[in-house]
Design a protein around this motif. Structure first.
Motif, PDB file in Angstrom:
ATOM      1  N   ALA A   1       0.744  -1.223  -0.041  1.00 24.19           N
ATOM      2  CA  ALA A   1       0.008  -0.049   0.031  1.00 24.19           C
ATOM      3  C   ALA A   1       0.938   1.222   0.058  1.00 24.19           C
ATOM      4  N   LEU A   2       1.841   1.192   0.829  1.00 24.67           N
ATOM      5  CA  LEU A   2       2.715   2.549   1.082  1.00 24.67           C
ATOM      6  C   LEU A   2       3.625   2.580  -0.305  1.00 24.67           C
ATOM      7  N   SER A   3       3.925   1.411  -1.155  1.00 24.67           N
ATOM      8  CA  SER A   3       4.647   1.750  -2.310  1.00 24.67           C
ATOM      9  C   SER A   3       3.935   2.447  -3.364  1.00 24.67           C
ATOM     10  N   HIS A   4       2.553   2.165  -3.458  1.00 23.22           N
ATOM     11  CA  HIS A   4       1.644   2.820  -4.213  1.00 23.22           C
ATOM     12  C   HIS A   4       1.408   4.303  -3.922  1.00 23.22           C
ATOM     13  N   LEU A   5       1.255   4.522  -2.682  1.00 24.15           N
ATOM     14  CA  LEU A   5       1.458   5.971  -2.128  1.00 24.15           C
ATOM     15  C   LEU A   5       2.548   6.731  -2.931  1.00 24.15           C
ATOM     16  N   ASP A   6       3.822   5.958  -2.704  1.00 21.28           N
ATOM     17  CA  ASP A   6       5.009   6.628  -3.189  1.00 21.28           C
ATOM     18  C   ASP A   6       4.719   6.980  -4.721  1.00 21.28           C
ATOM     19  N   ALA A   7       4.356   6.057  -5.341  1.00 22.06           N
ATOM     20  CA  ALA A   7       4.271   5.965  -6.745  1.00 22.06           C
ATOM     21  C   ALA A   7       3.354   7.154  -6.929  1.00 22.06           C
ATOM     22  N   ALA A   8       2.221   7.561  -6.397  1.00 18.55           N
ATOM     23  CA  ALA A   8       1.254   8.572  -6.730  1.00 18.55           C
ATOM     24  C   ALA A   8       1.705  10.022  -6.930  1.00 18.55           C
ATOM     25  N   GLU A   9       3.235  10.066  -6.301  1.00 13.45           N
ATOM     26  CA  GLU A   9       3.805  11.333  -6.154  1.00 13.45           C
ATOM     27  C   GLU A   9       2.771  12.299  -5.728  1.00 13.45           C
ATOM     28  N   LEU A  10       2.167  12.373  -4.751  1.00 12.53           N
ATOM     29  CA  LEU A  10       1.371  13.367  -4.157  1.00 12.53           C
ATOM     30  C   LEU A  10       1.738  14.614  -3.872  1.00 12.53           C
ATOM     31  N   THR A  11       0.995  15.550  -3.811  1.00 21.14           N
ATOM     32  CA  THR A  11       1.291  16.915  -3.455  1.00 21.14           C
ATOM     33  C   THR A  11       1.262  17.280  -2.059  1.00 21.14           C
ATOM     34  N   ALA A  12       0.169  16.531  -1.468  1.00 21.60           N
ATOM     35  CA  ALA A  12      -0.044  16.848  -0.104  1.00 21.60           C
ATOM     36  C   ALA A  12      -0.473  15.566   0.761  1.00 21.60           C
ATOM     37  N   ARG A  13      -0.598  15.525   2.017  1.00 21.79           N
ATOM     38  CA  ARG A  13      -1.425  14.495   2.897  1.00 21.79           C
ATOM     39  C   ARG A  13      -0.797  13.205   2.803  1.00 21.79           C
ATOM     40  N   THR A  14       0.520  12.949   2.169  1.00 24.18           N
ATOM     41  CA  THR A  14       1.064  11.639   2.091  1.00 24.18           C
ATOM     42  C   THR A  14       1.364  11.255   3.580  1.00 24.18           C
ATOM     43  N   ASP A  15       1.864  12.010   4.624  1.00 21.20           N
ATOM     44  CA  ASP A  15       2.071  11.718   5.848  1.00 21.20           C
ATOM     45  C   ASP A  15       0.850  11.237   6.449  1.00 21.20           C
ATOM     46  N   GLU A  16      -0.201  11.858   6.363  1.00 20.50           N
ATOM     47  CA  GLU A  16      -1.565  11.528   6.870  1.00 20.50           C
ATOM     48  C   GLU A  16      -1.961  10.268   6.608  1.00 20.50           C
ATOM     49  N   LEU A  17      -2.029   9.938   5.145  1.00 18.02           N
ATOM     50  CA  LEU A  17      -2.401   8.668   4.699  1.00 18.02           C
ATOM     51  C   LEU A  17      -1.571   7.659   5.085  1.00 18.02           C
ATOM     52  N   SER A  18      -0.219   7.743   5.353  1.00 14.90           N
ATOM     53  CA  SER A  18       0.627   6.836   5.629  1.00 14.90           C
ATOM     54  C   SER A  18       0.271   6.473   7.245  1.00 14.90           C
ATOM     55  N   ALA A  19       0.034   7.730   8.049  1.00 16.11           N
ATOM     56  CA  ALA A  19      -0.219   7.354   9.424  1.00 16.11           C
ATOM     57  C   ALA A  19      -1.404   6.511   9.613  1.00 16.11           C
ATOM     58  N   LEU A  20      -2.424   6.784   8.680  1.00 19.66           N
ATOM     59  CA  LEU A  20      -3.633   6.198   8.819  1.00 19.66           C
ATOM     60  C   LEU A  20      -3.472   4.818   8.232  1.00 19.66           C
ATOM     61  N   ALA A  21      -2.571   4.412   7.311  1.00 16.96           N
ATOM     62  CA  ALA A  21      -2.502   3.041   7.023  1.00 16.96           C
ATOM     63  C   ALA A  21      -1.712   2.257   8.054  1.00 16.96           C
ATOM     64  N   HIS A  22      -0.646   2.896   8.705  1.00 20.71           N
ATOM     65  CA  HIS A  22      -0.189   2.079  10.055  1.00 20.71           C
ATOM     66  C   HIS A  22      -1.158   1.981  11.074  1.00 20.71           C
ATOM     67  N   LEU A  23      -2.046   2.973  11.231  1.00 23.24           N
ATOM     68  CA  LEU A  23      -2.966   2.948  12.341  1.00 23.24           C
ATOM     69  C   LEU A  23      -3.920   1.671  12.109  1.00 23.24           C
ATOM     70  N   VAL A  24      -4.637   1.340  11.054  1.00 27.43           N
ATOM     71  CA  VAL A  24      -5.574   0.671  10.937  1.00 27.43           C
ATOM     72  C   VAL A  24      -5.045  -0.911  10.722  1.00 27.43           C
ATOM     73  N   THR A  25      -3.469  -0.968  10.532  1.00 22.83           N
ATOM     74  CA  THR A  25      -3.256  -2.254  10.381  1.00 22.83           C
ATOM     75  C   THR A  25      -2.533  -2.698  11.855  1.00 22.83           C
ATOM     76  N   ARG A  26      -2.500  -1.763  12.819  1.00 20.23           N
ATOM     77  CA  ARG A  26      -1.864  -2.015  14.068  1.00 20.23           C
ATOM     78  C   ARG A  26      -2.688  -3.192  14.930  1.00 20.23           C
ATOM     79  N   ARG A  27      -1.939  -4.230  15.376  1.00 22.11           N
ATOM     80  CA  ARG A  27      -2.607  -5.250  15.884  1.00 22.11           C
ATOM     81  C   ARG A  27      -2.478  -5.249  17.573  1.00 22.11           C
ATOM     82  N   ASP A  28      -3.575  -4.878  18.184  1.00 20.41           N
ATOM     83  CA  ASP A  28      -3.635  -4.778  19.515  1.00 20.41           C
ATOM     84  C   ASP A  28      -4.123  -6.110  20.204  1.00 20.41           C
ATOM     85  N   HIS A  29      -3.646  -7.067  19.844  1.00 25.17           N
ATOM     86  CA  HIS A  29      -3.859  -8.419  20.628  1.00 25.17           C
ATOM     87  C   HIS A  29      -2.659  -9.233  20.642  1.00 25.17           C
TER      88      HIS A  29
END
Length: 347
Positions: A319-347
């Protein structure tokens, strides 16, 4: 409403939580306005589903969910230089579709708890919950069609295709319960249709409503798709080993119902002694005397838990590799942070 400056800088986990909070606050007024157009009976159930009222129609502060899909829409729009306001109808529509699916899924699975309170069908009845889900689905297309955005027609077509995939995924999931020969590839395709496609569409709609060029739209869709499948792995893991106080659902509910989730299917196909014992127990009728904790241990011993952990990490990297490939102009950090948060395993 959201503006290009509504997602302030913070440390990664804080960025993710802020993105979800901002999305919820930005979308809720428009979501409430849309729900208010429903017929009275459907409006009452929808308001309960979103946590705005209790079963008697009195105001409530119950959870309405994480707002993950609306957050992806708004962040995707801003990431390509567009306005979150322009993408607001798309954010509302994906949240309506998500809750349509939850209303139906809870009834199909006979789940009696969601978000730490009784599911809508247990409160209002099965027939009413089905009709309320149908009403939300119809409303979702209407919100897009009435948006006035140049991408509205394409958005409606995309949303309708997504819903068809989602429905097929749910049908396949149900069919798996009657089969003893489900393989891992089949289970992954089911999870892609049932879960990943809506997250992919959330990202794509945000980019489309922001007028992004096709290559960025495509990369953001791929980002959402990989993230969605990773999210399903985490959800399946939590469905076995998660804390009910955190998940809002009963412990071992998927195992009790003999659901063919990703870690379970891997374990069933592992050709290990634990996998063979799991097969014997899993082919008994649901609700049998086998302790679900023992079944969970077999899934773990057969490698299902380790495999799903590894797949989550692999899919997050993709997922993060596609984020890099998109060459976004903004919000990359937020999208990356959101991806890490929703795949965090609290168990």
């Amino acid at each position: 409403m959201a503006t290009p400056d509504v997602f302030p800088h913070a440390v990664p986990e804080q960025e993710a939580y802020q993105a979800l909070t901002v999305a919820r606050r930005s979308v809720e007024p428009a979501l409430r306005s849309a729900v208010d157009t429903l017929p009275e009976d459907m409006r009452r159930i929808a308001r309960y589903q979103f946590g705005w009222t209790d079963e008697h129609g009195r105001p409530s502060d119950a959870s309405g969910g994480k707002a993950l899909r609306p957050a992806l829409v708004l962040l995707a729009a801003e990431s390509v230089g567009g306005s979150a306001d322009a993408a607001l109808p798309a954010a509302v529509s994906v949240e309506l579709v998500h809750n349509f699916s939850l209303l139906h899924d809870d009834l199909i699975d006979t789940d009696d708890t969601r978000r730490h309170r009784p599911t809508a069908w247990t409160v209002f009845g099965s027939d009413a919950a089905i009709l309320a889900g149908d009403a939300l689905l119809s409303l979702a297309s209407g919100v897009l069609a009435d948006s006035g955005n140049p991408a509205a027609l394409s958005g409606v077509r995309l949303l309708n295709t997504t819903v068809q995939e989602l429905i097929q995924g749910q049908a396949t999931d149900l069919a798996f319960e009657q089969r003893g020969d489900v393989d891992v590839a089949e289970c992954q395709r089911m999870a892609e249709a049932k879960t990943a496609t809506l997250l992919a569409t959330a990202c794509e709609l945000g980019a489309l409503f922001a007028g992004a060029e096709p290559r960025r739209v495509e990369q953001l869709r791929h980002f959402g798709h990989a993230l969605g499948l990773a999210f399903q792995h985490v959800d399946d893991l939590l469905g076995i080993w998660g804390d009910p106080d955190t998940t809002g659902k009963p412990a071992y509910s998927d195992l009790r119902a003999r659901k063919k989730t990703l870690p379970v299917v891997f374990a069933l196909n592992s050709d290990t002694p634990a996998g063979q014992r799991l097969t014997t127990h899993y082919h008994q009728s649901s609700g049998s005397e086998t302790d679900p904790a023992d079944i969970a241990d077999l899934v773990d011993t057969a490698g299902g838990r380790t495999w799903s952990h590894a797949e989550t990490d692999r899919l997050l990297t993709r997922a993060l590799s596609h984020l890099d490939a998109a060459e976004l102009t903004a919000r990359t950090d937020e999208l990356s942070a959101l991806a890490h948060l929703v795949t965090r395993r609290d168990h």
